[in-house]
Design a protein around this motif. Structure first.
Motif, PDB file in Angstrom:
ATOM      1  N   THR A 216       2.067 -14.381  28.860  1.00 35.26           N
ATOM      2  CA  THR A 216       0.779 -14.557  29.541  1.00 35.26           C
ATOM      3  C   THR A 216       0.926 -15.365  30.826  1.00 35.26           C
ATOM      4  OG1 THR A 216       0.344 -16.501  28.169  1.00 35.26           O
ATOM      5  CG2 THR A 216      -0.541 -14.399  27.417  1.00 35.26           C
ATOM      6  N   TYR A 217       2.019 -16.148  30.956  1.00 35.36           N
ATOM      7  CA  TYR A 217       2.210 -16.978  32.139  1.00 35.36           C
ATOM      8  C   TYR A 217       3.002 -16.214  33.201  1.00 35.36           C
ATOM      9  CZ  TYR A 217       0.724 -20.853  29.169  1.00 35.36           C
ATOM     10  OH  TYR A 217       0.011 -21.671  28.341  1.00 35.36           O
ATOM     11  N   PRO A 218       2.662 -16.372  34.468  1.00 29.77           N
ATOM     12  CA  PRO A 218       3.431 -15.702  35.525  1.00 29.77           C
ATOM     13  C   PRO A 218       4.768 -16.388  35.759  1.00 29.77           C
ATOM     14  CG  PRO A 218       1.740 -17.094  36.493  1.00 29.77           C
ATOM     15  CD  PRO A 218       1.512 -17.130  35.009  1.00 29.77           C
ATOM     16  N   LEU A 219       5.698 -15.652  36.343  1.00 30.65           N
ATOM     17  CA  LEU A 219       7.000 -16.187  36.743  1.00 30.65           C
ATOM     18  C   LEU A 219       7.024 -16.253  38.261  1.00 30.65           C
ATOM     19  CD1 LEU A 219       9.227 -14.014  34.371  1.00 30.65           C
ATOM     20  CD2 LEU A 219       8.161 -16.219  33.889  1.00 30.65           C
ATOM     21  N   LYS A 220       7.413 -17.392  38.803  1.00 29.49           N
ATOM     22  CA  LYS A 220       7.342 -17.606  40.243  1.00 29.49           C
ATOM     23  C   LYS A 220       8.731 -17.654  40.864  1.00 29.49           C
ATOM     24  CE  LYS A 220       3.013 -20.162  39.744  1.00 29.49           C
ATOM     25  NZ  LYS A 220       2.294 -21.437  39.996  1.00 29.49           N
ATOM     26  N   ASP A 221       8.805 -17.221  42.129  1.00 32.59           N
ATOM     27  CA  ASP A 221      10.060 -17.259  42.906  1.00 32.59           C
ATOM     28  C   ASP A 221      11.215 -16.623  42.132  1.00 32.59           C
ATOM     29  OD1 ASP A 221       8.855 -18.637  45.068  1.00 32.59           O
ATOM     30  OD2 ASP A 221       9.025 -20.516  43.961  1.00 32.59           O
ATOM     31  N   LEU A 222      10.975 -15.443  41.597  1.00 31.61           N
ATOM     32  CA  LEU A 222      11.996 -14.766  40.790  1.00 31.61           C
ATOM     33  C   LEU A 222      13.067 -14.145  41.686  1.00 31.61           C
ATOM     34  CD1 LEU A 222      11.596 -12.809  37.576  1.00 31.61           C
ATOM     35  CD2 LEU A 222      12.761 -11.669  39.438  1.00 31.61           C
ATOM     36  N   GLN A 241       6.255 -13.623  42.936  1.00 31.44           N
ATOM     37  CA  GLN A 241       5.656 -13.826  41.611  1.00 31.44           C
ATOM     38  C   GLN A 241       5.648 -12.534  40.807  1.00 31.44           C
ATOM     39  OE1 GLN A 241       2.188 -16.461  41.135  1.00 31.44           O
ATOM     40  NE2 GLN A 241       1.126 -14.761  40.165  1.00 31.44           N
ATOM     41  N   VAL A 242       5.952 -12.677  39.521  1.00 39.43           N
ATOM     42  CA  VAL A 242       5.808 -11.571  38.568  1.00 39.43           C
ATOM     43  C   VAL A 242       4.673 -11.946  37.634  1.00 39.43           C
ATOM     44  CG1 VAL A 242       6.897 -10.235  36.747  1.00 39.43           C
ATOM     45  CG2 VAL A 242       8.259 -10.999  38.695  1.00 39.43           C
ATOM     46  N   PRO A 243       3.557 -11.228  37.673  1.00 41.72           N
ATOM     47  CA  PRO A 243       2.401 -11.633  36.866  1.00 41.72           C
ATOM     48  C   PRO A 243       2.661 -11.464  35.378  1.00 41.72           C
ATOM     49  CG  PRO A 243       2.033  -9.485  37.852  1.00 41.72           C
ATOM     50  CD  PRO A 243       3.314  -9.995  38.443  1.00 41.72           C
ATOM     51  N   GLY A 244       1.949 -12.244  34.592  1.00 40.10           N
ATOM     52  CA  GLY A 244       2.009 -12.098  33.143  1.00 40.10           C
ATOM     53  C   GLY A 244       0.905 -11.189  32.660  1.00 40.10           C
ATOM     54  N   THR A 245       0.879 -10.949  31.372  1.00 34.31           N
ATOM     55  CA  THR A 245      -0.187 -10.115  30.805  1.00 34.31           C
ATOM     56  C   THR A 245      -1.465 -10.925  30.725  1.00 34.31           C
ATOM     57  OG1 THR A 245       0.459 -10.779  28.573  1.00 34.31           O
ATOM     58  CG2 THR A 245       1.416  -8.753  29.444  1.00 34.31           C
ATOM     59  N   LYS A 246      -2.592 -10.252  30.933  1.00 31.15           N
ATOM     60  CA  LYS A 246      -3.868 -10.932  30.863  1.00 31.15           C
ATOM     61  C   LYS A 246      -4.237 -11.209  29.409  1.00 31.15           C
ATOM     62  CE  LYS A 246      -5.609  -8.810  35.096  1.00 31.15           C
ATOM     63  NZ  LYS A 246      -6.681  -7.974  35.705  1.00 31.15           N
ATOM     64  N   LYS A 247      -4.845 -12.351  29.208  1.00 34.40           N
ATOM     65  CA  LYS A 247      -5.199 -12.730  27.838  1.00 34.40           C
ATOM     66  C   LYS A 247      -6.169 -11.749  27.200  1.00 34.40           C
ATOM     67  CE  LYS A 247      -4.361 -17.659  28.395  1.00 34.40           C
ATOM     68  NZ  LYS A 247      -4.936 -19.020  28.288  1.00 34.40           N
ATOM     69  N   LYS A 322       2.087  -3.204  27.402  1.00 35.89           N
ATOM     70  CA  LYS A 322       1.045  -3.421  28.383  1.00 35.89           C
ATOM     71  C   LYS A 322       1.527  -4.205  29.590  1.00 35.89           C
ATOM     72  CE  LYS A 322      -2.601  -3.307  24.901  1.00 35.89           C
ATOM     73  NZ  LYS A 322      -3.712  -4.035  24.266  1.00 35.89           N
ATOM     74  N   ALA A 323       2.738  -4.752  29.550  1.00 36.80           N
ATOM     75  CA  ALA A 323       3.254  -5.517  30.680  1.00 36.80           C
ATOM     76  C   ALA A 323       3.473  -4.591  31.871  1.00 36.80           C
ATOM     77  CB  ALA A 323       4.559  -6.204  30.294  1.00 36.80           C
ATOM     78  N   THR A 324       3.017  -5.019  33.034  1.00 40.25           N
ATOM     79  CA  THR A 324       3.131  -4.220  34.244  1.00 40.25           C
ATOM     80  C   THR A 324       4.527  -4.346  34.835  1.00 40.25           C
ATOM     81  OG1 THR A 324       0.804  -4.612  34.697  1.00 40.25           O
ATOM     82  CG2 THR A 324       2.141  -3.815  36.528  1.00 40.25           C
TER      83      THR A 324
END
Length: 477
Positions: A216-222, A241-247, A322-324
């Motif tokens: 659910t948390y994004p990953l930054k500066d990947l 940033q790689v977004p996380g899944t929405k709650k 569901k992960a983009t």
């Protein structure tokens, strides 16, 4: 008579002149007083000195974690060995003498600004354990507490390091000394093992990589560092940033239909007696059925489809779909040297608010663990809210500025690694004893990344491969 009148006029003129001088003197004194007041307030006077703002106390906390894509812990004790000085008393196994000076992932806290007395630093870990800390602190249950530390501009070090040690630059950095009751250094160090299962998958793409983050948390500066055929060269792909899944995308856990508290039941009631009777009849029929199956009178029932034992695993399987998928493109078409790759991260770390000592500390660790010749590695920053969740930091009294950064080096996520592991397993049956030994050692280093394929290798026709695969699996477990 005339002389008397003239004398009176002279006296009156003298008196008027004296009064006029007094009035001028009073006005001048008042004006000087106003000017002095304006100077004191720093307004209304061009030449008035301006008071400088008091310096701020800045705390920088930066943690570097190593984790396998198949692991469940950040900085797992089995992933690497300790290279901290002996007086820090690490609970990890110590590295061999030939590797005792190699940088290892550690957490670092530094202080900059004015000298401060009696400051408390508290680190907590809801799920994990501490393996190393310095200076000495009090460990209570799931927390470590540096109590009543004094931040000083000058102080002798309690344990000076040799110039050749990889932590030595921190003792020479422009940071405040941290002095407790009997220990003093220019930093606080900690090595903590935290429960965490990476939920990041990666596949190759035409101009980079496709990355999915099922958390659910994004990953930054990947950043992805991929080795190329040319020695000591890497192609680098990066994204902000790689977004996380929405709650809201996640399905809520199924709630039980049973009431929270069962009503008391009379064991001698008709309902209870009938229930016990039915249970006894069911057990008797089950026993008869097993006896008939044993003699072949009844066929055996087909095994039920396997179900996830853990609700969290089932939920993770749904979430992964569901992960983009996000494209992480190469930043340059040409391969980069180690120095050029580290410069990419140097700029990112400076943008995060880290100073030179902290940046160089992180780069030393990345140079050792993130740039691999056998697989592509992923480096990213943890979301700060997630870092505060798994490793809360509390400083009292609260400083003016606190900057927290958590950096993860993810291993074993390269899809090309599976082919390499298959080749190494085949090499376990090579005619050369030296090649068999080398393959076994490498597979042991891969650990859980090779576990699934090694389990399949235990059914190989080559008994040498079976024997060595079982040996490796016994060490992994």
């Amino acid at each position: 008579m005339k002389q008397s009148i003239q004398s009176k006029k002279q006296i009156q003129n003298t008196s008027d002149l004296s009064d006029g001088r007094k009035r001028v003197s009073a006005r001048a004194g008042a004006l000087i007083g106003v000017i002095g007041l304006l100077c004191a307030c720093g307004t209304g006077w061009a030449g008035a000195p301006k008071t400088s703002a008091s310096p701020k106390l800045i705390v920088r906390d930066v943690s570097v974690f190593l984790v396998s894509a198949h692991g469940k812990k950040l900085n797992d004790a089995a992933l690497f060995r300790s290279t901290t000085p002996g007086y820090m008393q690490s609970r990890r196994l110590s590295a061999d003498a030939s590797e005792s000076d190699k940088p290892a992932p550690l957490g670092l806290i530094t202080f900059a600004g004015p000298a401060t007395k009696d400051i408390d630093v508290l680190l907590e870990f809801p799920a994990g354990r501490f393996l190393t800390h310095w200076p000495t602190a009090r460990i209570q249950s799931k927390r470590i507490y540096w109590r009543s530390q004094n931040l000083l501009k000058e102080s002798p070090l309690s344990m000076p390091l040799s110039d050749s040690h990889w932590l030595s630059p921190l003792q020479k950095a422009d940071r405040l000394f941290v002095k407790g009751i009997d220990k003093c250094d220019r930093f606080i160090l900690y090595d903590v093992e935290l429960n965490h299962s990476p939920r990041l998958t990666m596949t190759h793409a035409e101009n980079g990589f496709q990355v999915q983050n099922a958390d659910t948390y994004p990953l930054k500066d990947l950043t992805v560092m991929q080795p190329v055929e040319q020695k000591d060269r890497w192609k680098v792909a990066a994204i902000d940033q790689v977004p996380g899944t929405k709650k809201e995308d996640q399905q809520p856990e199924a709630k039980s239909d049973q009431p929270a508290k069962a009503k008391p039941v009379d064991p001698l009631s008709e309902e209870s007696l009938n229930k016990k009777k039915k249970e006894a009849q069911a057990k008797a029929l089950e026993a008869v059925g097993k006896q008939l199956q044993a003699i072949g009178a009844l066929p055996k029932l087909a095994d039920a489809a396997a179900k996830p034992a853990d609700k969290k695993e089932a939920q993770a399987a749904k979430t992964d779909k569901k992960a983009t998928a996000v494209l992480v493109p190469y930043i340059e078409s040409a391969a980069l040297t180690q120095a050029e790759v580290l410069d990419v991260w140097r700029k990112q770390l400076i943008d995060l608010g880290l100073g030179t000592p902290e940046v160089e500390h992180v780069l030393r660790i990345l140079g050792e663990h993130a740039l691999r010749s056998d697989q592509a590695t992923i480096v990213y920053c943890l979301d700060e809210s997630y870092l505060d969740k798994i490793l809360p930091l509390e400083i009292t009294p609260f400083p003016d500025v606190v900057r927290r950064t958590g950096i993860v080096i993810l291993l074993d996520a390269d899809p090309a690694l599976l082919k390499r592991i298959d080749a190494l397993i085949a090499q376990l049956g090579n005619q050369s004893w030296a090649k068999r030994e080398a393959a076994q050692k490498t597979l042991e280093e891969y650990g859980k990344a090779a576990q699934t394929q090694l389990q399949k290798a235990t059914r190989n026709k080559d008994l040498e491969i079976v024997f060595r695969a079982e040996q490796i699996l016994s060490k992994i477990k």
